[in-house]
Design a protein around this motif. Structure first.
Motif, short mmCIF file in Angstrom:
data_model
loop_
_atom_site.label_atom_id
_atom_site.label_comp_id
_atom_site.label_asym_id
_atom_site.label_seq_id
_atom_site.Cartn_x
_atom_site.Cartn_y
_atom_site.Cartn_z
N SER A 109 1.25 -0.92 -0.19
CA SER A 109 -0.08 0.34 0.15
C SER A 109 0.50 1.70 0.11
O SER A 109 2.11 1.10 -0.17
N GLY A 110 0.22 2.56 -0.44
CA GLY A 110 0.96 3.72 -0.23
C GLY A 110 1.14 3.86 1.33
O GLY A 110 2.20 4.20 1.27
N PHE A 111 0.71 3.59 2.65
CA PHE A 111 1.06 3.99 3.00
C PHE A 111 2.05 2.92 3.74
O PHE A 111 2.77 3.92 4.76
N HIS A 135 1.04 14.03 4.49
CA HIS A 135 -0.21 12.79 4.54
C HIS A 135 0.58 12.11 5.49
O HIS A 135 2.30 12.49 6.15
N SER A 137 0.99 9.06 6.69
CA SER A 137 1.89 8.20 6.09
C SER A 137 3.29 8.63 6.14
O SER A 137 4.02 8.07 6.77
N ASP A 181 4.12 15.98 -0.36
CA ASP A 181 3.29 15.54 -1.01
C ASP A 181 3.35 16.20 -1.89
O ASP A 181 4.44 17.24 -2.46
N ASP A 210 6.34 12.16 -2.18
CA ASP A 210 4.78 11.16 -2.10
C ASP A 210 4.37 11.79 -3.32
O ASP A 210 3.45 12.89 -3.02
N HIS A 213 -1.43 11.37 -5.14
CA HIS A 213 -2.11 12.31 -5.41
C HIS A 213 -1.97 12.89 -7.05
O HIS A 213 -2.79 13.87 -7.71
N THR A 240 1.34 5.80 -5.13
CA THR A 240 0.09 4.56 -4.35
C THR A 240 -0.08 3.73 -6.02
O THR A 240 0.27 4.85 -6.98
N SER A 242 -3.08 2.90 -6.03
CA SER A 242 -4.21 2.63 -5.48
C SER A 242 -5.80 4.13 -5.61
O SER A 242 -6.73 4.06 -5.68
N GLY A 249 -1.75 -0.07 -3.10
CA GLY A 249 0.17 -0.80 -3.15
C GLY A 249 0.68 0.59 -3.23
O GLY A 249 0.06 1.39 -3.50
N1 PMP Z 1 0.75 9.05 0.59
C1 PMP Z 1 -0.44 9.83 0.38
C2 PMP Z 1 0.31 11.52 0.34
C3 PMP Z 1 -1.86 10.14 0.34
O1 PMP Z 1 -2.76 11.01 -0.01
C4 PMP Z 1 -2.16 8.99 0.29
C5 PMP Z 1 -4.35 8.28 0.57
N2 PMP Z 1 -4.63 8.65 1.40
C6 PMP Z 1 -1.15 7.73 0.65
C7 PMP Z 1 -0.23 7.69 1.07
C8 PMP Z 1 -2.13 6.15 1.29
O2 PMP Z 1 -2.01 5.79 0.54
P1 PMP Z 1 -2.64 3.92 0.41
O3 PMP Z 1 -3.51 4.75 0.61
O4 PMP Z 1 -1.98 3.82 -1.45
O5 PMP Z 1 -2.55 3.28 1.20
#
Ligand code: PMP
Length: 396
Positions: A109-111, A135, A137, A181, A210, A213, A240, A242, A249
């Protein structure tokens, strides 16, 4: 249940509910497309991150199904045991091509990716200059690394320069990183990457963007780093899979050495099962679609411009977004939630976003138009906005 836990849960839940900060979750009954069904009601969906409509794309569904038929539903192990399937390798090659880097690594995931990447490289002897609106994460990844976190005022290049100078000249830290970001999702503004890179060069900062978006949205689909032509200057390109890519991812794209190190040191790669084969193949194909054509990207921007113009014309404050993300700023938290609830009743799903996700008093209803929306859907949504806005005396 433990009495202490019971009391803790009650206190916290009651407090959140009293302040109007408790978020009810509405399950979507079917695909998360331009229209969705919730509690049996059909709604125009302006709240998903499915920017290009790929989450429900027929071709991607087909390739995922074929991959499941061939590989099964799970990867079976973590990447470093025997969970690395040939399709993961292909995905990472495709990600590097997409981002213009030597190599890439995919995460679940991105997180996860931010938790993995920051803590694999930074430690307690380092410092991180982090934009105050980064963000969650990123914030958690920074905390996990134990590096000193230095908050930088949002997109304030003077503040960044001063803090970069202080951190590097103090001699206290082995390495200093700047993290931002690429696109800030609450306001839709874009990071000032050319200035950030210039400051990074001056003070030898590690650069980390990151672009959750921005990928699929900026740079003709290839992201914010590409938009500014900085592929060779940014050390970590994060994204991400996703949002615009429509699946699930996250990834880091960067130099071969960076990716080699992450493959042996980043904990979610070592200790969490790999992406599923169906997802992996769908992601690879989605990226190929973005490389082959800008059609969906162009449609997304066209829809974004259309929605913004329509909402602005009827008198809403839509902030200063530089991307298709269209916030409608309401202000007070309870009014924001009431507004979103009335939109729902009238057939538009646009989620309210309030503190702590955004600062107090800047509650908003955030609209995420996608390539899958038609102009008719957007017209319908604008008409509902006008009706509810007048009813709640937000517009005249
Ligand atoms: N980084 C940023 C800047 C995000 O906006 C998000 C999602 N909200 C994430 C990471 C996390 O991504 P994911 O939903 O794929 O876990």
């Amino acid at each position: 249940m433990s009495k202490v836990l019971h009391q803790f849960l009650q206190d916290n839940l009651n407090d959140l509910k009293e302040k109007g900060l408790y978020n009810e979750i509405d399950p979507v009954e079917g695909p998360n497309g331009a229209k969705i069904k919730i509690r049996g009601q059909e709604l125009i969906n302006l709240s998903s991150n499915n920017y290009l409509g790929l989450a429900t794309n027929e071709h991607l569904k087909e390739v995922a199904k074929k991959a499941i038929d061939h590989y099964g539903v799970g990867a079976g192990a973590v990447r470093t045991i025997n969970g690395t399937l040939d399709v993961h390798v292909k995905l990472e090659e495709k990600l590097a091509e997409f981002k213009g880097t030597e190599a890439a690594i995919a995460y679940q995931s991105g997180f996860n990716c931010n938790m993995a990447a920051i803590s694999a490289v930074m430690d307690k002897n380092d410092a991180i200059l982090s934009d105050e609106l980064n963000h969650a994460s990123i914030i958690d990844g920074c905390r996990l690394s134990k590096a000193k976190i230095i908050r930088v005022k949002h997109s304030d290049m003077e503040d960044l320069r001063v803090k970069a100078k202080e951190a590097t000249e103090s001699g206290q830290y082995n390495k200093v990183m700047v993290i931002t970001d690429g696109v800030f999702s609450m306001d839709g503004d874009v990071a000032k990457l050319p200035e950030i890179v210039e400051i990074a060069k001056e003070y030898d900062l590690i650069t980390y963007v990151d672009d959750a978006h921005g990928s699929g949205v900026m740079g003709k689909g290839k992201g914010t780093v590409k938009h500014f032509g900085l592929e060779k200057e940014v050390d970590f390109q994060i994204g991400t899979l996703s949002k615009a890519i429509g699946v699930v991812g996250g990834y880091v794209a960067g130099s071969q050495d960076l990716i080699d190190l992450l493959k042996v040191r980043s904990r979610p790669f070592l200790f969490s099962t790999a992406l599923t084969p169906g997802d992996t193949v769908a992601i690879t194909e989605a990226i190929q679609m973005l490389l082959d054509s800008t059609e969906l990207h162009d449609k997304l921007w066209d829809n974004g411009d259309y929605l913004k113009a329509g909402l602005k014309k009827i008198g809403f404050d839509i902030g200063e977004s530089e991307t298709p993300i269209t916030p409608v700023i309401i202000g007070e938290e309870k009014l924001t939630q009431k507004f979103s609830k009335r939109l729902f009743e009238e057939g538009v799903y646009a989620k309210s976003i309030v503190f702590p996700t955004v600062p107090r008093g800047t509650g908003r209803v955030r609209n995420m138009p996608t390539a899958a929306h038609t102009k008719e859907m957007l017209d319908e949504a604008i008409a509902v906005y006008e009706k509810v806005g007048k009813e709640l005396e937000i517009i005249k």
